[in-house]
Design an enzyme around this catalytic site. Structure first.
Site, short mmCIF file in Angstrom:
data_model
loop_
_atom_site.label_atom_id
_atom_site.label_comp_id
_atom_site.label_asym_id
_atom_site.label_seq_id
_atom_site.Cartn_x
_atom_site.Cartn_y
_atom_site.Cartn_z
N ARG A 180 110.61 82.44 68.70
CA ARG A 180 111.65 82.26 67.68
C ARG A 180 113.05 82.28 68.29
O ARG A 180 113.99 82.85 67.72
CB ARG A 180 111.52 83.33 66.58
CG ARG A 180 110.21 83.30 65.83
CD ARG A 180 110.01 81.97 65.09
NE ARG A 180 108.72 81.94 64.44
CZ ARG A 180 107.62 81.40 64.97
NH1 ARG A 180 107.68 80.85 66.17
NH2 ARG A 180 106.49 81.40 64.31
N SER A 229 110.60 83.44 56.26
CA SER A 229 110.31 84.70 56.94
C SER A 229 111.62 85.43 57.24
O SER A 229 112.52 84.88 57.87
CB SER A 229 109.55 84.45 58.24
OG SER A 229 108.28 83.92 57.97
N GLU A 299 115.20 87.48 61.24
CA GLU A 299 114.96 86.08 61.60
C GLU A 299 115.90 85.18 60.81
O GLU A 299 116.31 84.12 61.27
CB GLU A 299 113.51 85.71 61.33
CG GLU A 299 113.11 84.34 61.83
CD GLU A 299 111.60 84.11 61.78
OE1 GLU A 299 111.20 83.01 61.38
OE2 GLU A 299 110.84 85.02 62.13
#
Length: 307
Positions: A180, A229, A299
């Protein structure tokens, strides 16, 4: 807030050939999936890469820049955004199938549309993009991944502009991909990406995409005001399991709630402020740390000034 100073005249005078649209004190809430946040001092929607390069090379240097795409994994704070908010929209949404099972896509193109066009062309390897909300630019910046695939697995190269408007072509290795994360400097603006797939059967690929669609609908609150998310999965762990174990499923502050369906998603039920959503996320982080000792990392990208 009464609004930010209107700098459109300065910019138009400095860059008379600019073709994109400039909006002063533009409502920014409609630009994110959470539908929260204060105004952008200036919203610039460039016509194409050349228009964006012209702007970057000649912009007033005192105005900070923020770049967004479709706003899926984004929380805009209630005090709004000083400076220029650059939104990569229609002029960056082109998708083209190329020889050798490759797909070239502008960074404003929706991930799901890239996946579908690849599938229809019999190009395998990109169906995982169906599981990522938002646009290609965000997927590049975050090394987006879902359902067994990640951007790093399929990326050939990226076109990008630096903060002076110069064009750079970055190969996969230069992106510095990790979980990520991309290590490319935040002031580099991605404009286009080239992906490498491999031969596949269109009907089988479209069926796989449908399976991903059904899996998301059955496990995630996809038809709500959410940012996807919220926290990264810690190494060897799942964020949602830690959140659930901390007793946060369904936790609520005002109209902001931890999704009862998937507790790594935060939901705006209609009237939540960005402050409500961020406070709820911080409360979740605190509770998870107290129960497990794990420090969850956001995130979702949070930008702008507090209200």
């Amino acid at each position: 807030m009464s609004g930010f100073p209107d700098r459109r005249q300065d910019i138009r005078a400095a860059i008379p050939d600019l073709r994109g649209t400039l909006t002063a004190n533009a409502p920014a809430a409609p630009l994110s999936w959470f539908r929260t946040g204060g105004p952008a001092q200036l919203l610039f929607e460039p016509a194409d890469e050349a228009d964006l390069a012209l702007f970057l090379a000649n912009r007033p240097p005192d105005l900070p820049l923020t770049v967004i795409g479709r706003g899926s994994n984004l929380l805009i704070r209630d005090g709004g955004l000083p400076g220029v908010l650059i939104r990569l929209g229609r002029g960056f949404a082109q998708i083209a199938v190329e020889d050798g099972h490759r797909v070239r896509a502008g960074t404003g193109a929706a991930d799901v549309k890239v996946a579908r066009i690849a599938a229809e062309a019999g190009i395998d390897g990109l169906t995982f993009l169906r599981g990522i909300p938002g646009a290609i630019g965000g997927a590049l910046r975050m090394n987006g991944g879902a359902y067994g695939g990640e951007v790093k697995d399929v990326l050939v190269e990226v076109r990008a502009l630096d903060n002076m408007g110069a064009v750079h072509v970055l190969d996969n290795a230069a992106m510095g991909f990790a979980y990520r994360h991309s290590a490319v400097a935040v002031d580099m603006i991605f404009t286009q990406a080239l992906f490498q797939g491999y031969p596949g059967d269109p009907q089988a690929l479209l069926a796989r995409m449908q399976e991903i669609t059904e899996a998301r609908s059955s496990t995630q609150p996809v038809n709500t005001r959410t940012g996807g998310s919220t926290f990264r999965n810690p190494p060897g762990m799942k964020a949602w399991e830690l959140i659930d174990a901390a007793g946060c499923r369904g936790l609520q502050i005002g109209d902001a709630q931890v999704s009862p369906m998937h507790c790594n998603f935060l939901i705006n039920h209609g009237h939540a402020t960005a402050a409500d959503i961020e406070a709820l996320g911080e409360d979740v982080r605190r509770k998870v740390h107290e129960t497990s000792g794990v420090e969850l990392i956001w995130e979702i990208r949070r930008i702008g000034l507090p209200g």
